[in-house]
Design an enzyme around this catalytic site. Structure first.
Site, PDB file in Angstrom:
ATOM      1  N   ASP A   1       0.841  -1.197   0.000  1.00  0.00           N
ATOM      2  CA  ASP A   1       0.000   0.000   0.000  1.00  0.00           C
ATOM      3  C   ASP A   1       0.880   1.253   0.000  1.00  0.00           C
ATOM      4  O   ASP A   1       1.536   1.551   1.007  1.00  0.00           O
ATOM      5  CB  ASP A   1      -0.894  -0.011   1.244  1.00  0.00           C
ATOM      6  CG  ASP A   1      -2.071   0.927   1.139  1.00  0.00           C
ATOM      7  OD1 ASP A   1      -2.053   1.801   0.260  1.00  0.00           O
ATOM      8  OD2 ASP A   1      -3.005   0.797   1.939  1.00  0.00           O
ATOM      9  N   ASP A   2       0.908   1.961  -1.117  1.00  0.00           N
ATOM     10  CA  ASP A   2       1.672   3.216  -1.249  1.00  0.00           C
ATOM     11  C   ASP A   2       3.180   2.998  -1.264  1.00  0.00           C
ATOM     12  O   ASP A   2       3.950   3.875  -0.863  1.00  0.00           O
ATOM     13  CB  ASP A   2       1.325   4.206  -0.132  1.00  0.00           C
ATOM     14  CG  ASP A   2      -0.106   4.706  -0.193  1.00  0.00           C
ATOM     15  OD1 ASP A   2      -0.827   4.326  -1.132  1.00  0.00           O
ATOM     16  OD2 ASP A   2      -0.499   5.475   0.693  1.00  0.00           O
TER      17      ASP A   2
ATOM     18  N   CYS B   1      -5.439   3.880  -4.152  1.00  0.00           N
ATOM     19  CA  CYS B   1      -5.513   2.509  -3.666  1.00  0.00           C
ATOM     20  C   CYS B   1      -6.781   1.747  -4.030  1.00  0.00           C
ATOM     21  O   CYS B   1      -6.722   0.718  -4.700  1.00  0.00           O
ATOM     22  CB  CYS B   1      -5.251   2.473  -2.170  1.00  0.00           C
ATOM     23  SG  CYS B   1      -5.864   3.882  -1.245  1.00  0.00           S
TER      24      CYS B   1
ATOM     25  N   ARG C   1      -7.243  -1.600  -6.482  1.00  0.00           N
ATOM     26  CA  ARG C   1      -7.680  -2.888  -5.949  1.00  0.00           C
ATOM     27  C   ARG C   1      -8.919  -3.402  -6.672  1.00  0.00           C
ATOM     28  O   ARG C   1      -9.087  -4.612  -6.860  1.00  0.00           O
ATOM     29  CB  ARG C   1      -7.880  -2.769  -4.438  1.00  0.00           C
ATOM     30  CG  ARG C   1      -6.550  -2.585  -3.712  1.00  0.00           C
ATOM     31  CD  ARG C   1      -6.676  -1.963  -2.333  1.00  0.00           C
ATOM     32  NE  ARG C   1      -5.362  -1.502  -1.889  1.00  0.00           N
ATOM     33  CZ  ARG C   1      -4.568  -2.140  -1.040  1.00  0.00           C
ATOM     34  NH1 ARG C   1      -4.955  -3.290  -0.534  1.00  0.00           N
ATOM     35  NH2 ARG C   1      -3.392  -1.650  -0.704  1.00  0.00           N
TER      36      ARG C   1
ATOM     37  N   LYS D   1      -5.888  -5.714   3.495  1.00  0.00           N
ATOM     38  CA  LYS D   1      -6.750  -4.561   3.283  1.00  0.00           C
ATOM     39  C   LYS D   1      -7.736  -4.801   2.144  1.00  0.00           C
ATOM     40  O   LYS D   1      -7.355  -5.187   1.050  1.00  0.00           O
ATOM     41  CB  LYS D   1      -5.882  -3.330   2.990  1.00  0.00           C
ATOM     42  CG  LYS D   1      -6.647  -2.086   2.583  1.00  0.00           C
ATOM     43  CD  LYS D   1      -5.694  -0.923   2.391  1.00  0.00           C
ATOM     44  CE  LYS D   1      -6.321   0.222   1.621  1.00  0.00           C
ATOM     45  NZ  LYS D   1      -5.426   1.369   1.458  1.00  0.00           N
TER      46      LYS D   1
ATOM     47  N   HIS E   1     -10.914  -2.349   1.398  1.00  0.00           N
ATOM     48  CA  HIS E   1     -11.174  -0.997   0.884  1.00  0.00           C
ATOM     49  C   HIS E   1     -12.144  -1.005  -0.298  1.00  0.00           C
ATOM     50  O   HIS E   1     -12.135  -0.098  -1.123  1.00  0.00           O
ATOM     51  CB  HIS E   1      -9.848  -0.324   0.476  1.00  0.00           C
ATOM     52  CG  HIS E   1      -9.938   1.177   0.463  1.00  0.00           C
ATOM     53  ND1 HIS E   1      -8.927   1.987  -0.051  1.00  0.00           N
ATOM     54  CD2 HIS E   1     -10.898   2.034   0.890  1.00  0.00           C
ATOM     55  CE1 HIS E   1      -9.256   3.249   0.067  1.00  0.00           C
ATOM     56  NE2 HIS E   1     -10.454   3.309   0.642  1.00  0.00           N
TER      57      HIS E   1
ATOM     58  N   HIS F   1       1.368   2.277   4.154  1.00  0.00           N
ATOM     59  CA  HIS F   1       0.485   3.450   4.230  1.00  0.00           C
ATOM     60  C   HIS F   1       0.597   4.085   5.620  1.00  0.00           C
ATOM     61  O   HIS F   1       0.701   3.394   6.624  1.00  0.00           O
ATOM     62  CB  HIS F   1      -0.957   2.993   3.985  1.00  0.00           C
ATOM     63  CG  HIS F   1      -1.937   4.090   3.716  1.00  0.00           C
ATOM     64  ND1 HIS F   1      -2.266   5.046   4.654  1.00  0.00           N
ATOM     65  CD2 HIS F   1      -2.684   4.376   2.614  1.00  0.00           C
ATOM     66  CE1 HIS F   1      -3.174   5.869   4.142  1.00  0.00           C
ATOM     67  NE2 HIS F   1      -3.447   5.483   2.904  1.00  0.00           N
TER      68      HIS F   1
ATOM     69  N   ASP G   1       0.089  -0.644  -5.007  1.00  0.00           N
ATOM     70  CA  ASP G   1      -1.208  -0.239  -5.555  1.00  0.00           C
ATOM     71  C   ASP G   1      -1.181   1.136  -6.211  1.00  0.00           C
ATOM     72  O   ASP G   1      -2.138   1.521  -6.878  1.00  0.00           O
ATOM     73  CB  ASP G   1      -2.305  -0.303  -4.490  1.00  0.00           C
ATOM     74  CG  ASP G   1      -2.042   0.603  -3.295  1.00  0.00           C
ATOM     75  OD1 ASP G   1      -0.976   1.238  -3.242  1.00  0.00           O
ATOM     76  OD2 ASP G   1      -2.916   0.672  -2.407  1.00  0.00           O
ATOM     77  N   ASN G   2      -0.110   1.898  -6.017  1.00  0.00           N
ATOM     78  CA  ASN G   2       0.055   3.209  -6.670  1.00  0.00           C
ATOM     79  C   ASN G   2       1.451   3.704  -6.306  1.00  0.00           C
ATOM     80  O   ASN G   2       2.215   3.006  -5.634  1.00  0.00           O
ATOM     81  CB  ASN G   2      -1.011   4.215  -6.227  1.00  0.00           C
ATOM     82  CG  ASN G   2      -1.326   4.215  -4.757  1.00  0.00           C
ATOM     83  OD1 ASN G   2      -2.434   3.883  -4.335  1.00  0.00           O
ATOM     84  ND2 ASN G   2      -0.340   4.572  -3.931  1.00  0.00           N
TER      85      ASN G   2
ATOM     86  N   LYS H   1       1.699   9.451  -5.688  1.00  0.00           N
ATOM     87  CA  LYS H   1       0.322   8.978  -5.577  1.00  0.00           C
ATOM     88  C   LYS H   1      -0.694  10.100  -5.799  1.00  0.00           C
ATOM     89  O   LYS H   1      -0.464  11.240  -5.406  1.00  0.00           O
ATOM     90  CB  LYS H   1       0.114   8.379  -4.186  1.00  0.00           C
ATOM     91  CG  LYS H   1      -1.327   7.960  -3.881  1.00  0.00           C
ATOM     92  CD  LYS H   1      -1.465   7.479  -2.453  1.00  0.00           C
ATOM     93  CE  LYS H   1      -2.901   7.139  -2.106  1.00  0.00           C
ATOM     94  NZ  LYS H   1      -3.042   6.653  -0.718  1.00  0.00           N
TER      95      LYS H   1
END
Length: 608
Positions: free
Chosen positions: A15-16, A53, A57, A129, A131, A237, A344-345, A402
């Protein structure tokens, strides 16, 4: 391996995570397990996600664009756009609120490949996660996962620390409480020793051991079920938090600041052959925060400690990836498991402390409920992020980070390992263009399962927009996508369209000129030299392609330059009314049904 045995699948999402944050991508951070996957597998240098994110996903699980799947924007942004706005920006997301494609969860227009794998005989499991929905009817269980331990919101305290209070700043309502669900039921209380990455590692190992026990009990070979594991971390994150034993590995490592780190990472990328020595990196864009040299000694220490905590998070995530890899190796399933790891980014570079409407309530909240003193940074009762300069050390040579549709926001690290298929590509660094939408069709082809579009279980569903990588992995084709393949991006008023090596980008103020720019990525991967005036005919073609993409996926433009946009109407959902489940309110978890409501939907309007 048994004859004709179907492969297992393991999809790992950070994540990130920045492009160069893993050792095999030039980082100083310890990531031996991700590096191990790369040594036997493939590293991508032109792999792309969405700019944020939950959109990414949704694309991973469905193989189609996030505007179609229900995550056209972060629902947290459409809920309260003013919280993160600046005086220079014209962006207002009210027109998107409640519209088709902007539901804020996986909608009924798509089918996930977890659903299809479950239907096709796979054991499906998730630890990490989600989301993609907050209520039971939007849960992983409903979208194909037989076993799941899922963080439902987009961010949370990694230790589960959640100070009790009646009201909190809107932006923090959805980023503090570690709301989890297991197998369709809300988790009432997390363990006292909870830490997100370790907890997800524990659960994934538990689910895999259960699967192995079930497989061993099944005597008939054709009834044994392969598995699909979805392993999406919440790390790294913010808030930047990690067990102290990992953070301590980096004490003092970042004391010379983000620009020094950026230069080291660039040199490492050149050494690895991931960029050429003549690549011109995009200049750092971070006017909202001080230069390293302008900071006081105390400010520099606080900033470098935040980066140390970030590095510790990445290493702890890698450790938990290693636990799963080791188990698969131990039971003889590693080489029969198709594994992909990605972010994810791009790296998260927002400076929330510099946002006018957020600064004061955020500062007051953190000072009252958290301890961000020098020695406490990284602990569960600290709450820090690292800002745009550290982020751009990780996204270099690319532009920005991001939330932007520049390469810094959408180009992500990716490793693929599946020895039975990729043969001659073992250990290679490849520049083939691919996106997260290519994962679903690849997995479905390898599993021998067809996508059911145009219908699934009595409802209409869309086809996948991604392409299978199988033929390319086998060496049967030279590329995953055609040379002139067209790919579009849009996120919160930022846009991009790519055809081959040409890319047109639209970045609103204050980070961009708020007009279309044109770049040749083969000669200018950093998006430094705008060729819009030199090649107006190419730019015009690219804008026409953007309009086609926007129509196809259902973008609701937020600026006139991105198409005919619609004004928000009084009938649309008011601010702060989007949430189906206001889980952060006192007592909500004990009576979640009281916070569940139907959210109105609107028919797509003609925007052209």
């Amino acid at each position: 391996m048994a004859p004709n045995k179907r492969p297992n699948f393991l999809i790992i999402v950070a994540d990130d995570l920045g492009f160069s944050d893993c050792g095999c991508f030039g980082s100083e951070i310890r990531t031996p397990n991700i590096d191990r996957l790369a040594q036997d597998g493939i590293r991508f240098t032109d792999f792309h996600a969405a700019a944020a994110c939950s959109p990414t996903r949704s694309m991973i699980l469905t193989g189609t664009d996030h505007h179609i799947a229900g995550l056209g924007n972060l629902i947290e942004v459409t809920n309260s756009p003013k919280q993160t706005s600046t005086k220079e920006s014209r962006i207002a997301t009210e027109a998107q609120r409640g519209m088709p494609g902007y539901e804020g969860y996986l909608n009924e227009r798509v089918v996930t490949f977890s659903e299809l794998l479950r239907d096709g005989g796979y054991k499906t499991m998730l630890a990490g996660k989600w989301h993609l929905g907050l209520t039971k009817k939007r849960s992983p269980l409903v979208r194909g996962f037989e076993r799941s331990f899922a963080l439902l919101p987009g961010a949370a305290n990694h230790y589960g620390y959640d100070p009790e209070m009646e009201e909190r700043p809107i932006w923090l309502q959805t980023t503090v409480t570690a709301l989890h669900m297991e197998d369709g039921e809300y988790v009432q209380q997390l363990p006292r020793d909870f830490y997100s990455s370790n907890a997800y590692g524990d659960r994934m190992l538990q689910y895999l051991r259960e699967w192995k026990e079930e497989e061993e009990k099944e005597k008939e070979e054709d009834k044994k079920r392969p598995f699909f594991g979805y392993y999406p971390f919440s790390a790294p994150h913010w808030p930047l938090q990690a067990p102290r034993e990992y953070i301590n590995h980096y004490r003092g490592m970042y004391d010379d600041g983000p620009e020094a780190l950026r230069q080291r990472r660039l040199q490492n990328l050149i050494r690895l052959g991931m960029i050429s020595s003549d690549t011109l990196p995009h200049p750092v864009i971070a006017d909202e925060v001080k230069e390293w040299e302008e900071m006081t000694e105390e400010q520099r220490k606080l900033s470098s400690r935040a980066m140390e905590a970030y590095a510790g998070m990445v290493e702890c995530m890698d450790y938990n990836i290693g636990r799963v890899i080791d188990y698969l190796d131990e039971i003889g399933e590693l080489d029969n498991t198709f594994i992909m790891f990605m972010s994810d980014n791009g790296a998260e570079g927002a400076a929330y402390e510099a946002m006018p409407l957020l600064k004061r309530p955020l500062q007051e909240y953190l000072e009252r409920y958290y301890d961000n003193s020098l020695e406490n940074i990284g602990n569960g009762n600290s709450f820090v992020w690292y800002g745009p300069r550290w982020a751009q050390a990780a996204t270099a040579p690319s532009r920005l980070f991001k939330a932007f549709t520049t390469e810094g926001g959408v180009r992500v690290p990716c490793v693929l390992r599946y020895p039975p298929v990729h043969g001659k590509l073992d250990g290679k660094i490849v520049d083939a263009f691919a996106t997260v939408m290519d994962i679903a069709p690849t997995i479905l082809e390898l599993s021998g399962i067809s996508h059911p579009a145009p219908t699934y279980q009595g409802r209409e569903v869309v086809s996948m927009r991604g392409s299978s990588m199988v033929s390319w992995l086998k060496g049967e084709t030279d590329r995953i996508h055609e040379v002139d393949f067209v790919q579009g991006w849009e996120f919160c008023g930022k846009a991009a369209i790519r055809k081959g090596n040409w890319k047109a980008v639209f970045i609103p103020k204050p980070k961009g000129p708020e007009k279309w720019q044109l770049y040749n990525l083969s000669a200018d991967p950093g998006e430094v030299h705008d060729l819009a005036e030199a090649h107006p005919e190419i730019l015009n073609e690219m804008i026409q392609l953007w309009e086609i993409y926007s129509d196809e996926v259902g973008v609701i433009p937020l600026l006139p330059e991105l198409g005919k946009f619609i004004e928000a109407t009084e009938e649309q959902m008011p601010e702060d009314a989007w949430m189906e489940y206001e889980y952060w309110k006192p007592g909500a978890l004990k009576n979640p049904e009281a916070f569940t409501r139907e959210v109105p939907r609107f028919q797509r309007l003609n925007t052209r």
